[in-house]
Design a protein around this motif. Structure first.
Motif: not given
Ligand SMILES: *[C@@H]1O[C@H](CO)[C@@H](O)[C@H](O)[C@H]1NC(C)=O
Length: 312
Positions: A188, A186, A264, A182-183, A179, A208
């Motif tokens: 998925q 990270s 999402w 996202d960082p 994504l 995640n």
């Molecule tokens: C996954 O984890 C990171 C932090 O570790 C967070 O910033 C991110 O929003 C998360 N992504 C989802 C899709 O949950």
């Protein structure tokens, strides 16, 4: 007579070469879950400058749906399309259309080299995206791609196995999803379904995972679908494994870059663009019994290069 004699050694050499290339009848993957596969496929996008060219983003849903292939590398007569089917359908969503277009799948030049780009872009009223999927169902697979994801937040770039079903509870699917909101460390990993039509969330389906290699850097992303289990790797190091909801039945393998404009992926800002770029794809597919293998090879062992398995 003379000419026949002269050509014989060449024919013999060609035959020997062919025999070497064809001498693998099974492939064993490395890692904690050794599995034997029957077939090997390799697509190399690194030396395709004759097909390179970046098509402009098209600004209507119809133009995207009806767009031609970006080059003959991808058309239905191509070697690519013997195995992979480029997609050009839209999701028909009333609130926010996501339309797959052949126009977003192209070869791009970078210095002396090339790669394949899958593009997804945000227009004022819709998202235009890229997708291709295997023409056939595969019975388990080890999928690798040398890739990176770059661009605007609000996209999902992915490789996944997919077995369609009428209701979500019956879908079989194992994903690598990046994504762009996202960082960059990270990622998925999911064995679908992660939710049902009534909104029920399936705990443990989606993971995640924090990884050490950022997804905007070139790296080998790997998804092993073995009997009863899925295992993920980056640059040869295992990043995750799970047995929960591992796909069971023959499935397609899909690649895409897209956005749902909402829950999402998040909404990409208007004018935003994101890309999944791939230098090569290598897959092993269709599991076999070790007992049926007489000439075993590896794409992981020392000496193996992308596209060139070695005997083990
Ligand atoms: C996954 O984890 C990171 C932090 O570790 C967070 O910033 C991110 O929003 C998360 N992504 C989802 C899709 O949950």
């Amino acid at each position: 007579m003379c000419s026949i004699k002269a050509t014989l050694p060449l024919v013999a050499m060609a035959a020997a070469k062919f025999a070497m290339a064809a001498s693998c009848d099974c492939y064993l993957i490395d890692g904690a879950y050794p599995t034997y596969y029957k077939s090997h496929g390799f697509w190399d996008f690194r030396s395709l400058s004759q097909y390179a060219g970046v098509p402009p983003v098209l600004d209507s849903i119809d133009a995207n749906k009806n767009a031609d292939f970006s080059s003959s590398y991808f058309n239905w007569e191509s070697e690519f399309a013997q195995f992979w089917g480029p997609q050009n359908w839209d999701n028909g969503a009333e609130d926010f259309v996501n339309v797959n277009s052949y126009n977003n799948l192209y070869i791009e030049k970078s210095g002396d080299s090339t790669f394949m780009t899958m593009r997804t872009a945000r227009l004022p009223k819709f998202q235009t995206s890229a997708e291709f999927e295997s023409m056939d169902l595969l019975d388990h697979a080890s999928i690798r791609m040398y890739s990176r994801t770059i661009g605007s937040p609000g996209a999902c770039t992915a490789v996944f196995t997919y077995r369609e079903a009428n209701s979500l509870k019956d879908v079989q699917e194992s994903d690598i999803e990046i994504l762009t909101s996202d960082p960059k460390t990270s990622i998925q990993y999911t064995n679908q379904p992660s939710y049902l039509e009534d909104g029920t969330i399936i705990d443990g389906a989606s993971n995640n995972i924090s990884v050490s290699v950022p997804w905007n850097e070139w790296s080998t992303q790997r998804l092993d679908w073995t009997p009863g289990r899925t295992t993920w790797y980056i640059n040869g190091d295992q990043t995750y494994t799970m047995t929960f909801q591992a796909p069971k039945d023959p499935s397609k393998v899909n690649f895409n870059a897209w956005s749902d404009g909402g829950d999402w992926t998040g909404k990409m800002p208007e004018g935003g663009v994101a890309y999944q770029q791939i230098q090569w794809i290598e897959i092993l597919y269709n599991v076999v019994d070790k007992a049926s293998c007489s000439s075993l090879c590896s794409i992981d062992a020392d000496g193996a290069k992308p596209g060139s398995p070695v005997k083990i």
